[in-house]
Design an enzyme around this catalytic site. Structure first.
Site, PDB file in Angstrom:
ATOM      1  N   GLY A 112       2.928   7.483   3.463  1.00  0.00           N
ATOM      2  CA  GLY A 112       4.002   6.431   4.340  1.00  0.00           C
ATOM      3  C   GLY A 112       3.582   4.769   3.149  1.00  0.00           C
ATOM      4  N   GLU A 120     -10.151   1.699  -5.034  1.00  0.00           N
ATOM      5  CA  GLU A 120      -9.201   2.205  -3.209  1.00  0.00           C
ATOM      6  C   GLU A 120     -10.790   1.690  -2.701  1.00  0.00           C
ATOM      7  OE1 GLU A 120      -6.961   4.894  -0.388  1.00  0.00           O
ATOM      8  OE2 GLU A 120      -7.692   5.405  -2.362  1.00  0.00           O
ATOM      9  N   SER A 156      -7.079  11.692   0.043  1.00  0.00           N
ATOM     10  CA  SER A 156      -7.894  11.408  -0.712  1.00  0.00           C
ATOM     11  C   SER A 156      -9.205  10.645  -0.060  1.00  0.00           C
ATOM     12  CB  SER A 156      -8.198  10.055  -1.790  1.00  0.00           C
ATOM     13  OG  SER A 156      -7.818   8.668  -1.549  1.00  0.00           O
ATOM     14  N   VAL A 157     -10.477  10.660   0.147  1.00  0.00           N
ATOM     15  CA  VAL A 157     -11.390  10.387   1.011  1.00  0.00           C
ATOM     16  C   VAL A 157     -12.424   8.831  -0.348  1.00  0.00           C
ATOM     17  CG1 VAL A 157     -13.000  11.899   0.302  1.00  0.00           C
ATOM     18  CG2 VAL A 157     -13.316  10.518   2.417  1.00  0.00           C
ATOM     19  N   GLY A 169      -8.684   9.131   3.546  1.00  0.00           N
ATOM     20  CA  GLY A 169      -6.759   9.344   4.128  1.00  0.00           C
ATOM     21  C   GLY A 169      -6.151  10.632   3.443  1.00  0.00           C
ATOM     22  N   ASP A 225       1.142  -1.230  -0.179  1.00  0.00           N
ATOM     23  CA  ASP A 225       0.150   0.108  -0.243  1.00  0.00           C
ATOM     24  C   ASP A 225       1.519   0.986   0.406  1.00  0.00           C
ATOM     25  OD1 ASP A 225      -1.651   2.049   0.764  1.00  0.00           O
ATOM     26  OD2 ASP A 225      -2.488   2.195   2.433  1.00  0.00           O
ATOM     27  N   VAL A 232     -18.749   1.800   3.024  1.00  0.00           N
ATOM     28  CA  VAL A 232     -18.011   2.069   4.328  1.00  0.00           C
ATOM     29  C   VAL A 232     -17.203   3.156   3.786  1.00  0.00           C
ATOM     30  CG1 VAL A 232     -16.562  -0.174   4.027  1.00  0.00           C
ATOM     31  CG2 VAL A 232     -15.869   1.127   2.154  1.00  0.00           C
ATOM     32  N   VAL A 233     -16.775   4.424   4.849  1.00  0.00           N
ATOM     33  CA  VAL A 233     -15.875   5.184   3.979  1.00  0.00           C
ATOM     34  C   VAL A 233     -14.199   5.403   4.739  1.00  0.00           C
ATOM     35  CG1 VAL A 233     -16.163   7.900   4.065  1.00  0.00           C
ATOM     36  CG2 VAL A 233     -18.099   6.855   4.362  1.00  0.00           C
TER      37      VAL A 233
END
Length: 459
Positions: free
Chosen positions: A52, A166, A198-199, A195, A47, A191-192
């Site tokens: 990171g 994603e 982005s979201v 990051g 990922d 799901v939400v």
């Protein structure tokens, strides 16, 4: 062609062994160590995020249940910074993954390494770099895997994820861990995933809603994809909002204000904020932070009032999927969980918690009433670099849930970092969905020999 696919699907179903006792895939009664055999499979998933790089290694038995790798249900190792931090040095970007690759290979049996797939999915960090620089980094990673690894590798497995991938991978992972795959779509969870860059929002919709999804322009991600999971068809709405992740949103909020300061910054802070190579003034107003004024800035950033040509919209002119039963139960991950745990309205020792969007509002109001000095005492678990932004982050998260995604302030949602699976806990992240996809794909190609039950069939 269609007749051939039907015959192939029939053959797959004939070859698939039926599991006694009605075991639902993804909910093994006890995730034990298992016995190594011809039917076990591993998957190595990188990922490459904006903050990171992480590697996940998963091990599946013949029924596509997760089983332990040593004492843990998965191997997880992370390094910082992310690949996008090496924009001008692609080779160094690839080299940053070497410690993760070595850790991954150390837990995959040597005889299985040539058939163990290794994938890398890059997300918003590389998307923001632009095609040329991101491709240079990805090519360096491909060269590294080809020359330095004994794992099964294909060039197309190292890529920038499409936004909808994603979200859909996380949806598959979450519903797999909860034992929902194979149930009707209304019994799945949405799901939400918030990051840094982005979201994502993803949930299952009815076949009728899928048929009414807006047509997309050539080259754009589809709003709805059809997935066959555990012998059940799902119509999955998934969308990724680039530049609306938590760290990217800070930049957007700071850029959108007309004054030389922001009412979202804690009083007493003077400084700048750097994101994606750009520097923004991040100084607090003379009167300190203000929840109401910060909310106004967040709403402006989300472009709530942007023209939308669809009947149902979220923000920025994006079709929302229309809502429905697949969205009634929402699991919310990543920075939503992190900030809630750090400011203390959920227990950081618990892997999940039931909350409402209003909890974020109340936490934001509290934070926005503090100066930087007071917040330093109130929030010992918030990192020093994040502390000046704590009013902004919480206000943005509330605004995103309510004004962006249209949730009621009182609607119960589940904040989640890990999901209980047998006697273990598995991280709530998209790499598991990617692992399920690649292992299921391999199992259908060699089903007669491996006898692995496919969980995710796609054609």
């Amino acid at each position: 062609m269609e007749r051939d696919l039907v015959l192939y699907a029939s053959l797959v179903l004939l070859l698939v062994p039926h599991v006694a006792g009605g075991i639902v895939l993804g909910r093994k009664a006890a995730a034990g160590g298992g016995v190594r055999g011809e039917t076990e499979s591993y998957a190595v998933i990188f990922d490459a995020g904006s903050t990171g790089s992480r590697v996940h290694v998963f091990r599946f038995d013949e029924n596509m249940n997760l089983v332990n790798i040593g004492d843990d249900i998965e191997l997880y190792v992370a390094v910082k910074p992310g690949l996008s931090s090496y924009a001008d040095d692609p080779q160094e970007a690839a080299n940053s993954l070497i410690p993760l690759l070595e850790e991954a290979e150390s837990v995959v049996p040597e005889e299985l390494q040539p058939t163990t797939p290794v994938r890398l999915g890059a997300t918003a960090g590389l998307r923001n770099l632009g095609d040329e620089k991101s491709e240079e980094i990805l090519q360096a990673v491909r060269d590294l895997l080809q020359t330095n690894s004994s794992l099964e590798y294909e060039s197309e497995w190292v890529t920038v994820l499409e936004g909808y991938q994603e979200g859909s991978y996380l949806w598959v992972a979450m519903n797999y861990l909860l034992g929902n795959l194979g149930n009707k779509y209304s019994d799945t969870v949405g799901v939400v995933d918030l990051g840094g860059g982005s979201v994502q929002m993803a949930y299952a919709v009815s076949e009728e809603a899928a048929a009414n999804a807006p047509n997309i322009s050539n080259g754009d991600d589809p709003y709805v994809t059809k997935q066959l999971l555990n012998e059940t068809n799902y119509y999955l709405y998934a969308y990724s909002y680039l530049n609306f992740g938590l760290l990217a949103a800070r930049a957007e909020i700071l850029e959108a204000v007309d004054d030389p300061y922001s009412y979202c910054m804690l009083g007493g802070y003077t400084g700048t904020y750097e994101y994606n190579g750009e520097v923004y003034n991040a100084s607090a107003s003379p009167s300190g932070s203000s929840y109401n004024k910060c909310r106004t800035e967040a709403i402006k950033t989300l472009k709530i009032n942007e023209t939308c040509t669809y009947e149902d919209c979220s923000f920025g002119g994006v079709w929302s999927g229309g809502g429905g039963d697949g969205q009634k139960n929402i699991y919310v991950a990543s920075f939503f969980y992190d900030r809630a745990a750090q400011v203390g309205f959920i227990d950081p020792e618990e892997p999940s918690a039931l909350v409402t969007p209003s909890d974020f509002e109340e936490a934001a109001k509290t934070a926005c009433n503090l100066s930087l000095e007071e917040a330093n005492v109130t929030y010992p678990n918030v990192a020093a670099d994040d502390l000046p932004y704590i009013c902004m982050d919480l206000a943005y998260e509330y605004t995103l849930l309510v004004n962006g995604f249209g949730l009621e302030p009182s609607q119960e949602i589940t904040l989640v970092s890990k999901v209980k699976y047998g006697d273990s806990y598995v991280g709530a992240a998209w790499p598991l969905g990617s692992a399920i996809e690649v292992v299921s794909s391999q199992s259908t190609q060699s089903l007669a020999m491996k006898k692995i039950r496919p969980l995710w069939l796609q054609w």
